[in-house]
Design an enzyme around this catalytic site. Structure first.
Site, PDB file in Angstrom:
ATOM      1  N   HIS A 155       0.832  -1.208   0.000  1.00  0.00           N
ATOM      2  CA  HIS A 155       0.000   0.000   0.000  1.00  0.00           C
ATOM      3  C   HIS A 155       0.871   1.266   0.000  1.00  0.00           C
ATOM      4  O   HIS A 155       0.741   2.129  -0.869  1.00  0.00           O
ATOM      5  CB  HIS A 155      -0.918  -0.016   1.224  1.00  0.00           C
ATOM      6  CG  HIS A 155      -1.846   1.159   1.312  1.00  0.00           C
ATOM      7  ND1 HIS A 155      -3.159   1.105   0.915  1.00  0.00           N
ATOM      8  CD2 HIS A 155      -1.650   2.432   1.737  1.00  0.00           C
ATOM      9  CE1 HIS A 155      -3.725   2.289   1.090  1.00  0.00           C
ATOM     10  NE2 HIS A 155      -2.824   3.112   1.599  1.00  0.00           N
ATOM     11  N   GLU A 156       1.775   1.339   0.964  1.00  0.00           N
ATOM     12  CA  GLU A 156       2.585   2.561   1.085  1.00  0.00           C
ATOM     13  C   GLU A 156       3.541   2.717  -0.090  1.00  0.00           C
ATOM     14  O   GLU A 156       3.831   3.838  -0.506  1.00  0.00           O
ATOM     15  CB  GLU A 156       3.344   2.572   2.421  1.00  0.00           C
ATOM     16  CG  GLU A 156       2.443   2.556   3.667  1.00  0.00           C
ATOM     17  CD  GLU A 156       1.350   3.618   3.696  1.00  0.00           C
ATOM     18  OE1 GLU A 156       1.530   4.691   3.080  1.00  0.00           O
ATOM     19  OE2 GLU A 156       0.288   3.359   4.314  1.00  0.00           O
TER      20      GLU A 156
HETATM   21 MG    MG Z   1      -3.187   5.353   1.972  1.00  0.00          MG
END
Ligand code: MG
Length: 498
Positions: free
Chosen positions: A262-263
């Protein structure tokens, strides 16, 4: 280039340097700082913020922007876009008095403390008077701006430039009945197994694995790094220094891998911005929703897809043979995509997540237009949970008190999470048209043409275009939930045999 443009770029460059220095302090606060440093760090950040505000809202900047707007009126050019974005930021900053900003910071800091206590005791009455104050100030903030179609437009615009409340309501209104219907169908199907997710995993091994995956995706570690922090986040100090943080949770160990994906999605966006935008207001992602479309794409459309599981699961199983004994790529894929209505937004699966957001949006709009009183929030929250997800939280800590956002005055933020999911699916359809063998590439662990597409259509533009215009340019359509419904339906029909 005109002399005036040079002067403006000089000042904006310094503003950008100061903002990035503040970001380094903020990163350090989360990653390295001992608890004793807290007070001094708060002062340092406040001082930097004040200098930035003075520098950016000076009369000189106002005069330069006024003159340059005429000279560089074509927003399709980089200079024109920079002037447009800087002018918008300038006008907004000028409308809000510094005394208000200071008052809001004090109210938010007290509200945050009250929220922490209220949540730990599951007692809304502790937070209520503080939230009432926060809402009062939010209304005051709105009053500084010229009237909009809806007062909530002004708040939304800070996170999603140009987006209107009516547009978001329409997008969500189309999506909600379809998502509710899908969840009902899943609820009556046979549930999938996910017990392997809750076994004990070695932290260091998972951490290394997460870094291996995101390096394969294309996150450039020579211009980035992953550190441990209480919450995963991405922060950028330059296109050549974009960092992420991650954590390890005993109760949900594999979240380390998905948080890294995600990051890194956020970070690859920032790493891909046109380097010539460095030290200008164009050197950021264009909005929170477009940013979230990138993180959700790598986490969900890639990371939780069957082709990707077929690629990476054999290696994961080699690293964790006992935990994954008897699990196959297919059953792993099903387990990590288990759908179950739950109370907590951040733990929600893809099929239910947006409903948590829609509930918050309706409440926020109601608080801002006065149709919902803060004292009634717990009751309204629980009624909406019943209506949207079919469950009612056992207490307020697991209900209305779960999120930090409102304590900090961040009203207008939540919908960007759901919009990000929606945009990710729209982009995904466009990408699959342009790269017909994408699934096959992912199964082989090849991500360069996917990243190349995102670089060219999204990343490189930075903040040059507003979100709706950028999505239109990349996909031929404005933000619309149809692609997301198609994506969810296809995915969960396969997993649950609907
Ligand atoms: Mg986010």
């Amino acid at each position: 280039m005109s002399e005036k443009l040079n002067q403006l770029k000089q000042i904006l460059g310094e503003v950008s340097d100061l903002n990035h220095a503040a970001s380094v302090l903020g990163w350090d606060e989360q990653v390295n700082m001992p608890p004793g440093g807290s007070e001094a760090r708060g002062q340092q950040l406040a001082t930097l913020g004040k200098i930035v505000q003075e520098k950016f809202t000076s009369d000189e900047v106002g005069r330069l922007l006024e003159d340059l707007k005429k000279e560089y009126s074509d927003a399709e050019t980089d200079e024109g876009a920079m002037i447009r974005v800087a002018s918008r930021n300038y006008e907004k900053a000028k409308l809000v008095p510094p005394s208000f900003v200071a008052e809001q910071a004090i109210v938010a800091s007290k509200a945050f403390e009250a929220w922490v206590e209220a949540k730990s005791k599951s007692d809304f009455s502790i937070f209520q008077p503080h939230l009432e104050k926060v809402v009062e100030l939010v209304k005051k903030y709105v009053s500084f701006f010229p009237p909009a179609d809806h007062p909530y437009d002004i708040l939304l615009d800070d996170f999603e430039p140009g987006m209107k409340t009516a547009e978001v309501r329409e997008i969500f209104g189309n999506l909600r009945p379809k998502q509710v219907e899908l969840i009902k169908a899943i609820a009556s199907a046979k549930q999938v197994k996910d017990d392997f997710l809750h076994k004990k995993y070695n932290e260091k091994k998972l951490w290394d694995f997460s870094e291996k995956i995101i390096a394969e995706f294309g996150y450039d570690f020579s211009r980035g790094r992953q550190d441990k922090a209480p919450h995963p986040f991405e922060t950028s100090f330059s296109v050549n220094d974009v960092r992420i943080t991650n954590r390890f949770e005993e109760g949900s160990p594999l979240a380390t891998i998905f948080s890294a994906m995600h990051e890194s999605g956020h970070a690859m966006y920032e790493q891909g911005i046109n380097p010539s935008y460095e030290r200008t207001p164009l050197a950021n992602g264009t909005s929170l929703a477009v940013h979230e479309s990138q993180s959700r794409m790598w986490e969900n459309l890639v990371g939780r897809s069957l082709p990707f599981c077929e690629h990476f699961f054999p290696e994961l199983k080699k690293a964790f043979p006992s935990q994954l004994d008897g699990v196959t790529a297919k059953s792993f894929y099903k387990g990590i995509n288990k759908v179950e209505p739950s109370f907590i937004r951040v733990n929600a699966d893809e099929a239910t997540y947006n409903l948590h957001i829609m509930l918050r949006l309706e409440i926020e709009i109601g608080m801002v237009d006065g149709s919902i009183a803060v004292k009634d929030l717990p009751e309204i929250w629980n009624a909406k949970m019943q209506e949207y997800l079919g469950i009612v939280p056992p207490n307020n800590a697991k209900g209305v008190l779960q999120d930090v956002h409102w304590s900090g005055g961040m009203i207008g933020y939540f919908s960007t999470y759901a919009l990000g999911n929606i945009v990710s699916a729209q982009l995904w359809e466009a990408i699959n048209k342009d790269i017909p063998d994408l699934e096959e590439q992912i199964r082989k662990g090849k991500f360069d043409s996917l990243l190349g597409w995102l670089r060219e259509k999204i990343h490189v533009h930075g903040h040059k275009y507003d979100p709706q215009d950028l999505v239109q340019k990349a996909t031929g359509e404005r933000i619309d939930s149809a692609a997301y419904v198609r994506y969810l339906t296809k995915k969960y029909s396969g997993i649950y045999g609907l």
